[in-house]
Write a protein that holds these residues in place. Structure first.
Motif, PDB file in Angstrom:
ATOM      1  N   TRP A  44      70.677  14.483 -55.009  1.00 63.28           N
ATOM      2  CA  TRP A  44      70.872  13.231 -56.043  1.00 63.28           C
ATOM      3  C   TRP A  44      69.683  12.610 -56.439  1.00 63.28           C
ATOM      4  O   TRP A  44      68.987  12.077 -57.006  1.00 63.28           O
ATOM      5  CB  TRP A  44      71.947  12.560 -56.504  1.00 63.28           C
ATOM      6  N   ASP A  48      68.894  13.482 -59.936  1.00 61.90           N
ATOM      7  CA  ASP A  48      68.896  12.512 -60.779  1.00 61.90           C
ATOM      8  C   ASP A  48      68.863  11.848 -61.129  1.00 61.90           C
ATOM      9  O   ASP A  48      69.523  10.542 -60.569  1.00 61.90           O
ATOM     10  CB  ASP A  48      71.298  13.050 -60.055  1.00 61.90           C
ATOM     11  N   PRO A  49      67.745  11.130 -62.460  1.00 67.37           N
ATOM     12  CA  PRO A  49      67.844  10.099 -62.585  1.00 67.37           C
ATOM     13  C   PRO A  49      68.505   9.075 -62.365  1.00 67.37           C
ATOM     14  O   PRO A  49      68.367   7.848 -62.097  1.00 67.37           O
ATOM     15  CB  PRO A  49      66.206  10.556 -63.115  1.00 67.37           C
ATOM     16  N   GLU A  50      69.100   9.008 -62.941  1.00 61.69           N
ATOM     17  CA  GLU A  50      70.748   8.110 -63.475  1.00 61.69           C
ATOM     18  C   GLU A  50      71.339   7.250 -61.875  1.00 61.69           C
ATOM     19  O   GLU A  50      71.525   6.649 -62.615  1.00 61.69           O
ATOM     20  CB  GLU A  50      71.421   8.771 -64.551  1.00 61.69           C
ATOM     21  N   LYS A  51      71.846   8.346 -61.686  1.00 65.44           N
ATOM     22  CA  LYS A  51      72.509   8.104 -60.072  1.00 65.44           C
ATOM     23  C   LYS A  51      71.403   7.675 -59.350  1.00 65.44           C
ATOM     24  O   LYS A  51      72.035   6.447 -58.411  1.00 65.44           O
ATOM     25  CB  LYS A  51      73.501   9.213 -59.539  1.00 65.44           C
ATOM     26  N   LYS A  53      69.577   5.656 -59.600  1.00 63.59           N
ATOM     27  CA  LYS A  53      69.077   3.975 -60.316  1.00 63.59           C
ATOM     28  C   LYS A  53      69.926   3.401 -59.343  1.00 63.59           C
ATOM     29  O   LYS A  53      69.236   2.487 -58.477  1.00 63.59           O
ATOM     30  CB  LYS A  53      69.121   4.418 -61.596  1.00 63.59           C
ATOM     31  N   GLU A  54      71.307   3.726 -59.311  1.00 65.76           N
ATOM     32  CA  GLU A  54      71.754   3.434 -58.527  1.00 65.76           C
ATOM     33  C   GLU A  54      71.959   3.424 -56.565  1.00 65.76           C
ATOM     34  O   GLU A  54      72.618   2.577 -55.986  1.00 65.76           O
ATOM     35  CB  GLU A  54      73.316   3.454 -58.742  1.00 65.76           C
ATOM     36  N   GLY A  59      65.589   4.245 -57.653  1.00 70.34           N
ATOM     37  CA  GLY A  59      65.106   5.206 -58.929  1.00 70.34           C
ATOM     38  C   GLY A  59      64.961   6.913 -58.323  1.00 70.34           C
ATOM     39  O   GLY A  59      65.033   7.045 -56.833  1.00 70.34           O
TER      40      GLY A  59
END
Length: 151
Positions: A44, A48-51, A53-54, A59
């Protein structure tokens, strides 16, 4: 910087040649995803750019091996040997990944020929290669590439 061209006859004396810097190129999410498909590494933090970020890097980041693989493209910008029948990527030594490459970052490579060794039918060169991330304090990849050239 212009590509360094050396003839096969000059290769024996090429140790110490500074090859300079390649052009910068951007690492894209599409490139990262294609590499993930090719290597079956869909972690990820890469895909998985969204995940991501966290995650620890804020990123998505390129695979270390993707960055390492781009050394071939950079290498062809920097150096060539004329008067040879065969060119072989012989391997790598001392590979390290000191810093991640964020997706969207621009990277380039600097290189210098460290050693030239005669091998049966040709020469092997050892090239110190450093992939830099634009505006980053540490390099992304530090390695020594081994390349063979046969007459």
């Amino acid at each position: 910087m212009a590509k360094t061209l050396i003839s096969y006859e000059e290769l024996a004396n090429a140790a110490g040649t500074d090859l300079g810097y390649s052009e910068y190129r951007e690492v894209t999410q599409e490139q990262v995803n294609i590499f993930a498909d090719a290597t079956d590494d869909h972690q990820w933090i890469h895909t998985d750019p969204e995940k991501a970020k966290e995650g620890p890097f804020g990123g998505p980041i390129a695979h270390g091996y993707l960055t390492l693989s781009l050394q071939i493209a950079f290498w062809t910008e920097l150096f060539d040997v004329t008067g040879v029948s065969t060119k072989v990527n012989y391997g790598l030594e001392k590979v390290r990944f000191p810093s991640p490459v964020p997706v969207g970052a621009k990277i380039r490579m600097k290189a210098a020929i460290a050693e030239v060794t005669e091998v049966p039918g040709g020469y092997q060169i050892a090239v110190d290669q450093v992939v830099e991330v634009q505006d980053a304090p540490k390099p992304a990849v530090v390695s020594r590439g081994l390349y063979r050239f046969y007459a």
